[in-house]
Design an enzyme around this catalytic site. Structure first.
Site, mmCIF file in Angstrom:
data_model
loop_
_atom_site.group_PDB
_atom_site.id
_atom_site.type_symbol
_atom_site.label_atom_id
_atom_site.label_comp_id
_atom_site.label_asym_id
_atom_site.label_seq_id
_atom_site.Cartn_x
_atom_site.Cartn_y
_atom_site.Cartn_z
ATOM 1 N N LYS A 73 0.827 -1.222 0.153
ATOM 2 C CA LYS A 73 -0.085 -0.025 -0.051
ATOM 3 C C LYS A 73 0.926 1.152 0.088
ATOM 4 C CE LYS A 73 -3.486 -2.420 2.958
ATOM 5 N NZ LYS A 73 -3.766 -2.335 4.327
ATOM 6 N N ASP A 89 14.712 -0.335 1.965
ATOM 7 C CA ASP A 89 15.136 -0.242 3.253
ATOM 8 C C ASP A 89 16.139 -1.550 3.429
ATOM 9 O OD1 ASP A 89 15.146 -0.464 6.140
ATOM 10 O OD2 ASP A 89 13.400 0.417 6.492
ATOM 11 N N LYS A 102 17.018 4.128 2.219
ATOM 12 C CA LYS A 102 17.585 4.103 3.364
ATOM 13 C C LYS A 102 18.819 3.066 3.297
ATOM 14 C CE LYS A 102 14.866 4.182 6.886
ATOM 15 N NZ LYS A 102 13.851 3.837 8.116
#
Length: 181
Positions: free
Chosen positions: A44, A104, A132
């Site tokens: 989402k 990530d 990140k």
């Protein structure tokens, strides 16, 4: 108490996000000029960037959606990736651009990229709003990066914590006491 009170600081304002998405749209439009593009949103979290990015891409492009699960309601990627909703079309011979909110650990995107590569696309690239790299476990890299972010828990503009904060119009750092209790 408002959800804004849970934010330690704002990292990217609405205006800054708009500028980032415009730049990504320009880069993608340039690189895919003369080609048809299929943009795949990973639900989402990427719904906000996908909606804005597709309006900034100035070449013929179609869209599709996938939903995968690796986090559940926690803050750590389990590495156990499940496809909850698959693509609605065959991607054989197509130029696929995976649109993601944040890269990530890379575990989910690595799994997704290999899964889609096995379906025979002409090309497959990754666009992430945020990168990140300090948290990377997998060797995967994005082809298009909106901005690099610090190793902090960020929310807003599609990014969530336990399904909350996605609707913030900016991206901010969530106060640690919110997710450590």
């Amino acid at each position: 108490m408002s959800m804004h009170d849970d934010i330690a600081k704002v990292l990217f304002s609405e205006e800054e996000l708009s500028a980032i998405v415009s730049r990504l749209g320009d880069e993608i439009s340039r690189d895919y000029a003369g080609k048809e593009l299929l943009m795949v949103s990973v639900l989402k979290g990427s719904v906000m960037i996908m909606a804005d990015l597709m309006r900034k891409v100035r070449i013929p492009a179609s869209i599709d959606f996938m939903s995968v699960s690796a986090y559940g309601n926690g803050v750590k990627n389990t590495g156990n990736v499940q496809i909850i909703k698959d693509l609605g079309q065959d991607i054989r011979g197509k130029n696929v651009l995976i649109v993601e909110d944040i890269l990530d650990s890379g575990l989910t995107l690595d799994y997704l990229k290999h899964n889609l590569e096995s379906r025979g696309p002409a090309s497959i690239r990754i666009c992430t709003l945020f990168d990140k790299p300090e948290r990377r476990v997998s060797a995967i890299k994005a082809d298009y990066v909106g901005a690099r972010v610090p190793d902090e828990f960020i929310v807003g503009y599609g990014l969530d914590y336990a399904e909350k904060y996605r609707n913030l119009p900016y991206v901010g750092v969530l106060k640690p006491e919110i997710y450590t209790n």
